[in-house]
Enzyme design. Sequence first.
Site, PDB file in Angstrom:
ATOM      1  N   LEU A  64       0.825  -1.218   0.000  1.00  0.00           N
ATOM      2  CA  LEU A  64       0.000   0.000   0.000  1.00  0.00           C
ATOM      3  C   LEU A  64       0.857   1.265   0.000  1.00  0.00           C
ATOM      4  O   LEU A  64       0.346   2.356  -0.212  1.00  0.00           O
ATOM      5  CB  LEU A  64      -0.951   0.008   1.199  1.00  0.00           C
ATOM      6  CG  LEU A  64      -2.094  -1.017   1.147  1.00  0.00           C
ATOM      7  CD1 LEU A  64      -2.945  -0.924   2.403  1.00  0.00           C
ATOM      8  CD2 LEU A  64      -2.969  -0.814  -0.095  1.00  0.00           C
ATOM      9  N   ARG A  65       2.155   1.112   0.256  1.00  0.00           N
ATOM     10  CA  ARG A  65       3.152   2.192   0.140  1.00  0.00           C
ATOM     11  C   ARG A  65       3.052   3.288   1.194  1.00  0.00           C
ATOM     12  O   ARG A  65       3.933   4.126   1.275  1.00  0.00           O
ATOM     13  CB  ARG A  65       3.109   2.854  -1.250  1.00  0.00           C
ATOM     14  CG  ARG A  65       3.317   1.902  -2.403  1.00  0.00           C
ATOM     15  CD  ARG A  65       4.668   1.243  -2.377  1.00  0.00           C
ATOM     16  NE  ARG A  65       4.935   0.485  -3.604  1.00  0.00           N
ATOM     17  CZ  ARG A  65       5.734  -0.564  -3.660  1.00  0.00           C
ATOM     18  NH1 ARG A  65       6.358  -0.994  -2.580  1.00  0.00           N
ATOM     19  NH2 ARG A  65       5.935  -1.187  -4.806  1.00  0.00           N
ATOM     20  N   ASN A  95       7.278  -2.954   3.855  1.00  0.00           N
ATOM     21  CA  ASN A  95       8.393  -2.162   3.294  1.00  0.00           C
ATOM     22  C   ASN A  95       7.962  -0.727   3.011  1.00  0.00           C
ATOM     23  O   ASN A  95       8.009  -0.244   1.892  1.00  0.00           O
ATOM     24  CB  ASN A  95       8.991  -2.828   2.054  1.00  0.00           C
ATOM     25  CG  ASN A  95       7.972  -3.114   0.975  1.00  0.00           C
ATOM     26  OD1 ASN A  95       6.770  -3.127   1.226  1.00  0.00           O
ATOM     27  ND2 ASN A  95       8.444  -3.332  -0.232  1.00  0.00           N
ATOM     28  N   HIS A 182      10.011 -14.060   1.520  1.00  0.00           N
ATOM     29  CA  HIS A 182      10.337 -13.707   0.129  1.00  0.00           C
ATOM     30  C   HIS A 182      11.609 -14.496  -0.160  1.00  0.00           C
ATOM     31  O   HIS A 182      12.693 -14.117   0.273  1.00  0.00           O
ATOM     32  CB  HIS A 182      10.563 -12.191   0.043  1.00  0.00           C
ATOM     33  CG  HIS A 182      11.163 -11.721  -1.249  1.00  0.00           C
ATOM     34  ND1 HIS A 182      10.544 -10.801  -2.052  1.00  0.00           N
ATOM     35  CD2 HIS A 182      12.321 -12.036  -1.877  1.00  0.00           C
ATOM     36  CE1 HIS A 182      11.307 -10.565  -3.119  1.00  0.00           C
ATOM     37  NE2 HIS A 182      12.384 -11.303  -3.031  1.00  0.00           N
ATOM     38  N   HIS A 236       4.733 -15.505  -3.229  1.00  0.00           N
ATOM     39  CA  HIS A 236       4.925 -15.543  -4.686  1.00  0.00           C
ATOM     40  C   HIS A 236       5.856 -16.642  -5.210  1.00  0.00           C
ATOM     41  O   HIS A 236       6.936 -16.359  -5.746  1.00  0.00           O
ATOM     42  CB  HIS A 236       5.367 -14.193  -5.224  1.00  0.00           C
ATOM     43  CG  HIS A 236       6.364 -13.431  -4.373  1.00  0.00           C
ATOM     44  ND1 HIS A 236       7.529 -13.987  -3.911  1.00  0.00           N
ATOM     45  CD2 HIS A 236       6.337 -12.164  -3.900  1.00  0.00           C
ATOM     46  CE1 HIS A 236       8.185 -13.082  -3.199  1.00  0.00           C
ATOM     47  NE2 HIS A 236       7.472 -11.961  -3.175  1.00  0.00           N
ATOM     48  N   ASP A 309       0.540  -9.501  -5.096  1.00  0.00           N
ATOM     49  CA  ASP A 309       1.811  -8.773  -4.945  1.00  0.00           C
ATOM     50  C   ASP A 309       1.715  -7.400  -5.624  1.00  0.00           C
ATOM     51  O   ASP A 309       2.634  -6.965  -6.325  1.00  0.00           O
ATOM     52  CB  ASP A 309       2.997  -9.575  -5.498  1.00  0.00           C
ATOM     53  CG  ASP A 309       4.339  -8.987  -5.049  1.00  0.00           C
ATOM     54  OD1 ASP A 309       4.350  -8.050  -4.231  1.00  0.00           O
ATOM     55  OD2 ASP A 309       5.376  -9.475  -5.534  1.00  0.00           O
TER      56      ASP A 309
END
Lengths: 428, 306
Positions: A64-65, A95, A182, A236, A309
């Site tokens: 969502l930043r 992140n 990840h 992912h 993602d």
Amino acid sequence: MKLHLKGAHLVDPVRGIDESMDILIVDGIIEKIRKNITADRSYEVISLPGKIIAPGFMDMHVHLREPGYEHKETIATGCAAAAAGGFTAVCCMPNTNPVIDDESVVRYIQDTGKKATKGLVDVYPIAAATKGRQGEELAPIAELAEAGAVALSDDGSTIASAELMRRIFEYSSMFGLPVIQHAEEPTLAKGGVMNEGFQSTRLGLPGIPPIAEEIIVVRDCVLLRYVPHAKYHVAHVSTAGTVEVIRRAKANGLPITAEVTPHHISLTDTVVDGYDTNTKINPPLRTEEDIAALKDALRDGTIDVIASDHAPHTIDEKDVEYTIAPFGIVGLETAVGLSMTTLVTTGILTLYELVEKMSVNPRKIVGVGSILIQEGEKANFTFLDPECEWVVDINTFHSKSKNSLFHGWKLTGRAIGVMNGNSYTFFI
Amino acid sequence: MKLQNRHLLGLEGMSKDDITLILDTAESFKEVLERPIKKVPPLQGKTIVNLFFENSTRTRISFELAERRLSADVVNFTTSGSSVAKGETLKDTARNIEAMKIDMVVVRHSSAGVPHFLSRVVKANVINAGDGLHEHPTQALLDMMTLRQKYKTLEGLRVCIVGDILHSRVARSNIFGLTTMGAEVSVCGPATLIPRYIERLGVRVYHRLEDVIPHIDVLNVLRIQLERQKSGLFPSLREFHRYFGVTKEKIEKAQHPITIMHPGPINRDVELSADLADGPHSVILEQVTNGVAVRMAVLYLLGLSN
């Protein structure tokens, strides 16, 4: 607010229902579920013949930043994109800047999320497993769990240290939080920008070999066997080799789950030809053999979840040299359509199984409770039109960013609306 | 006669006819270069920018000579002291150059795909002078020109490219061009410096010079960079020289003459022994001369496409 959802087909894997049902809703609560209800005129009728009602979808892998990168996406625009894509819940990755490694950031995201779309989309923060996502020291996992973080991940970076990964498994096991990896062994992946294979050889771009992913998942499975009560989720999955490792681990009874993105089952590394930086994705797009293995894994349950993602970046950030462009594409508004097109219309998954992978399983993995479609429960639905043929147009995206690889793609099947308690919207 | 494409981004996918056209045109320009007055007018009034984001002396000088001999106006742009150092994006740099009404852009960049990027952003013809590990098409064209002069045809010619194939844009362009022209191409180098699946480009892979030398006409020796040793790809220059360095001793086993090529600059007595570099079967200096002629041909033919 009184609603009569009329003539739709209810697909509810939680209660094992797969048939036509009418639903009455009063003030966001399910009042009645029966076939062919005749309701009085106080109910607004929403006529849904040929459409599907499913428990609200969750995208458990979204960037969502916010906070920090609001020029790419905000919680509000990301949630709007989620709703438009057919999701009533998202899990957002840590992140951000500051990183979600402090309970105040967890609370900020929860509060902002509640205001974002009038409650249409529930936002569940995933906290960093290590401080600052630096892979060196444990994040305050107990505090983060108490604040409501639903999982731990350093997504974007791998927890490379085996010792630290062991400690994260041990510490998180006290709270039942899944650790989302990840998987990309950093020395093998060093400098890579696309799949290592024939295409990277042709195009002269540094490659990320499939073994970089597989070796981490193998290692983590070894650790998982050693640490009781830990939960492990592979983000992912992109390679046939990883699928094989997970399949074996599941057969051995390890508490492992996995997700795949719609783009990893739709495109191969051949699209990097031409150097469009939207093809720069991490993990990279792989090969036809990998896609075949990923589809098999969805079919046989080795892969539990489809997650987008969603990785928004601005046009200027992407419009640079291939080697320095950021990784990722947006996915919230194409995930359902792509999944229905590549998996359901082709018979790889039934609609029922798709609902499991986009609603039931992700909610189970992050432990937020199943959506119960029964009288007295809150309405939380995704409405689907399995027949709808449509063309992806990035200009209609609600996301702030348009970095999609699917502009102009013709898809069959899409979400046509979402409902979450008192809030609902239909877009076609 | 015109080329099919208005840019030269690489040799992959370029037709045999187009390559032949460039090589034939280069022959006539080579003849110009023998004259006392080496200048011809075809690009008079055209402006060409040499956009070099990566250090290069000989390629830039070769292009500049070619441009001036075709009477073009030439602007050089290198990273040092340019706007790039001030943090300007490639796209902005390109657009500014475009605004200055440049007709052709010759670009070298450490990132593969930059010429493709520029060709989408600017209206000028774009010529790839080396992009990352991807292609260096004019180098391969001058190599092919040199070989065609010596052997008349490239059809059936047996060429082996030796050394660091993984990091070589010269190797890739030569593979694309030579296989299109019907040559038999092989590569030879340590397993760490051969990219995966390269045989799918139609080449044979060898790891011992002794195995390939009896079966070839030409050795194209690539420059080995010391930094590759530091990143763990081979143990030492000494060992590299011993097993993959091309020496008189090794090629004498062929019992037929082998033509020696090198894209320069040479690490003497590392990848190639000095006696071979300067010997009778070396065409290294012809390569340099042909470089100017081939670049003139490319610029001239792309100029026609507008």
